[in-house]
Design a protein around this motif. Structure first.
Motif, PDB file in Angstrom:
ATOM      1  N   GLY A  83     -25.113  12.463 -27.796  1.00 16.40           N
ATOM      2  CA  GLY A  83     -24.723  12.935 -29.123  1.00 16.40           C
ATOM      3  C   GLY A  83     -25.154  11.948 -30.193  1.00 16.40           C
ATOM      4  O   GLY A  83     -25.536  12.330 -31.302  1.00 16.40           O
ATOM      5  N   ASN A 156     -13.420  13.803 -35.161  1.00 13.46           N
ATOM      6  CA  ASN A 156     -12.883  13.045 -34.032  1.00 13.46           C
ATOM      7  C   ASN A 156     -12.643  11.615 -34.482  1.00 13.46           C
ATOM      8  O   ASN A 156     -13.595  10.947 -34.881  1.00 13.46           O
ATOM      9  CB  ASN A 156     -13.895  13.053 -32.880  1.00 13.46           C
ATOM     10  CG  ASN A 156     -13.479  12.173 -31.720  1.00 13.46           C
ATOM     11  OD1 ASN A 156     -12.322  11.811 -31.603  1.00 13.46           O
ATOM     12  ND2 ASN A 156     -14.431  11.830 -30.868  1.00 13.46           N
ATOM     13  N   ASP A 181     -21.870  18.249 -37.437  1.00 10.26           N
ATOM     14  CA  ASP A 181     -21.613  17.949 -36.026  1.00 10.26           C
ATOM     15  C   ASP A 181     -20.494  18.896 -35.577  1.00 10.26           C
ATOM     16  O   ASP A 181     -19.357  18.788 -36.021  1.00 10.26           O
ATOM     17  CB  ASP A 181     -21.211  16.471 -35.904  1.00 10.26           C
ATOM     18  CG  ASP A 181     -20.941  16.035 -34.469  1.00 10.26           C
ATOM     19  OD1 ASP A 181     -20.512  16.892 -33.663  1.00 10.26           O
ATOM     20  OD2 ASP A 181     -21.115  14.846 -34.164  1.00 10.26           O
ATOM     21  N   SER A 203     -22.492  16.556 -29.505  1.00 10.37           N
ATOM     22  CA  SER A 203     -22.411  15.725 -28.322  1.00 10.37           C
ATOM     23  C   SER A 203     -22.097  16.718 -27.213  1.00 10.37           C
ATOM     24  O   SER A 203     -20.957  17.184 -27.085  1.00 10.37           O
ATOM     25  CB  SER A 203     -21.295  14.679 -28.459  1.00 10.37           C
ATOM     26  OG  SER A 203     -21.034  14.137 -27.179  1.00 10.37           O
ATOM     27  N   THR A 205     -21.894  16.068 -24.294  1.00 11.07           N
ATOM     28  CA  THR A 205     -21.049  15.322 -23.361  1.00 11.07           C
ATOM     29  C   THR A 205     -19.635  15.896 -23.317  1.00 11.07           C
ATOM     30  O   THR A 205     -18.940  15.753 -22.313  1.00 11.07           O
ATOM     31  CB  THR A 205     -20.946  13.854 -23.852  1.00 11.07           C
ATOM     32  OG1 THR A 205     -22.218  13.420 -24.319  1.00 11.07           O
ATOM     33  CG2 THR A 205     -20.446  12.929 -22.782  1.00 11.07           C
ATOM     34  N   LYS A 206     -19.213  16.509 -24.429  1.00 12.29           N
ATOM     35  CA  LYS A 206     -17.817  16.943 -24.572  1.00 12.29           C
ATOM     36  C   LYS A 206     -17.636  18.352 -24.005  1.00 12.29           C
ATOM     37  O   LYS A 206     -17.985  18.581 -22.876  1.00 12.29           O
ATOM     38  CB  LYS A 206     -17.423  16.819 -26.052  1.00 12.29           C
ATOM     39  CG  LYS A 206     -17.735  15.450 -26.654  1.00 12.29           C
ATOM     40  CD  LYS A 206     -16.862  14.389 -26.053  1.00 12.29           C
ATOM     41  CE  LYS A 206     -17.314  12.939 -26.160  1.00 12.29           C
ATOM     42  NZ  LYS A 206     -18.512  12.550 -26.807  1.00 12.29           N
TER      43      LYS A 206
END
Ligand SMILES: Cc1ncc(COP(=O)(O)O)c(C=O)c1O
Length: 426
Positions: A83, A156, A181, A203, A205-206
């Motif tokens: 990300g 976040n 984002d 991202s 990844t999340k």
């Protein structure tokens, strides 16, 4: 027939032809072979599209990027190794030394570091504005050399909701794109392009991966921003690129393709932050269930926020789905079906109570990770922000007793029971 988002999650991006593999093939190859140098030369001149080296592009990645592109309603997309790389590429593709970025102050700490420290070393300046700033304050942040506006749909860990339409209008009034984002809501809960965002980053990844298995990122271009209409601001897209024999991206690849082609041809070529094809394959497995997982994350987040907001040992709760939350109205507008599974809260007993709570959890696991199928929890004052004292933490907008609880997709009752028993030990 217009496809619904669940169908795109499962079948988008890769649609096999007759007798082709049903699952996305993993092109575990660095290189492609060609019969003639002339053919390969055409690829190097961007005369023909095709693959030659995985540092720049790989078909497995492109299938998965195409799915994310369809999910966000974009015109073109690419995967990145993380990300962080996605946000860096999205900005650096249109801004460089001597340029300026306007960013929401409610963003992930890693992105903040990227803007404040690393990009500053590259000669790129950033002005932060609160997502709640007045129109006048937002206006005052722009400079003649501003090249984009950046924010997170749901920040976040602050969980502030960005007023995408308002930030897009301000960006467009200054002839620059809005980059959003969209990691926390994912396109299942919000599609920023429909509200005026020009470029969307993730991202992956999340929630997109969702299983804590692969680090990755994605950039999606809406194809709506007219680079040529603001040609003087974006010479990288509107004037010849000598490293590709004078190609002008905005002319050759048009509104829909210029941004991602340039990012691939220049930034991937030079920085090489490609996602591995194996990770792209695993990411796609996550995407196939994204539309099933997100409602459960949101259900758990909402139930947890409601439970915590009534608990006597809880000092405050931040969750955009709570009617008492300052971002409730914006969440109703941009996230009407739910926001995410992340809830932030603090304790009447202060920092010591937070520490006791963390120790007592049984199901929720202490991890720096967030937005995962397994519930994870972080006490920033004791982890990511450990170097700061209480006064510094308050200045950074992080209460010393604040805990970030990322609700997974376990059964709601079990998660609440775990939190309830941990609160009882305080
Ligand atoms: C909103 C947001 N954007 C970007 C990133 C950076 O992503 P990665 O860790 O995949 O580099 C994160 C990481 O937590 C994030 O939460």
């Amino acid at each position: 027939m217009a496809e619904r988002i669940g169908t795109t999650c499962v079948q988008g991006g890769y649609r096999p032809g007759d007798a082709e593999p049903r699952q996305i093939p993993i092109y575990q190859s660095t290189t492609w072979k060609y019969d003639t140098s002339e053919h390969m030369g055409k690829l190097f001149d961007l005369e023909e599209s095709g693959y030659f080296y995985t540092r720049l592009q790989n078909p497995t990645n492109d299938y998965v990027a195409a799915k994310i592109c369809e999910l966000e309603g974009g015109s073109a997309a690419m995967l990145t190794s993380s990300g962080q790389a996605a946000n860096f590429f999205a900005v650096f593709n249109i801004a460089g030394c001597g340029d300026h970025v306007v960013a929401s102050s409610a963003i992930y700490g890693g992105t903040y570091n990227l803007f404040v420290h690393t990009m500053a070393r590259m000669g790129l300046e950033c002005t932060f504005v609160s997502p709640d700033c007045t129109d006048e304050e937002l206006e005052a942040a722009f400079r003649p050399n501003t090249k984009c506006v950046f924010g997170e749909t749901i920040a976040n860990p602050a969980l502030d909701v960005l007023d995408i339409e308002r930030f897009a209008a301000a960006a467009h009034a200054h002839g620059v794109p809005l980059i959003v984002d969209n990691t926390f809501p994912t396109p299942v809960m919000c599609r920023p392009i429909e509200w005026g965002a020009d470029i969307v980053t993730h991202s992956t990844t999340k929630y997109m991966d969702g299983h804590g298995a692969t680090v990755g990122g994605a950039i999606v271009d809406s194809g709506k921003f007219d680079w040529m209409a603001h040609a003087d601001k974006f010479p990288g897209l509107t004037t010849p690129d000598e490293s590709y024999h004078g190609v002008v991206y905005a002319e050759k690849f048009g509104l829909g393709g210029a941004f991602i082609t340039k990012a691939t041809a220049q930034l991937m070529r030079d920085f090489g932050s490609i996602q591995s094809p194996m990770n792209a394959f695993l990411l796609n497995m996550g995407l196939e269930s994204l539309h099933v997982r997100m409602p459960q994350h949101c259900k758990n987040g909402q139930a947890m926020a409601e439970f915590l907001s009534e608990h006597p040992k809880v000092r405050f709760v931040k969750y955009p789905g709570l009617p008492t939350d300052p971002y409730y109205e914006l969440a109703q507008k941009y996230l009407p079906n739910g926001s995410c599974g992340v809830v932030s809260f603090g304790f009447t007993g202060g920092r010591a109570a937070a520490e006791q709570f963390m120790k007592s959890l049984k199901l929720a696991q202490i991890a720096t990770h967030v937005a995962d199928a397994r519930t994870c929890v972080l006490h920033p004052a004791n982890a990511t922000h450990r170097q700061m004292n209480d006064a510094e933490l308050e200045a950074a907008g992080i209460a010393p007793d604040m805990v970030r609880l990322s609700c997974g997709i376990e059964s709601t009752e079990d998660l609440i029971a775990d939190v309830e028993q941990a609160l009882a030990t305080i």
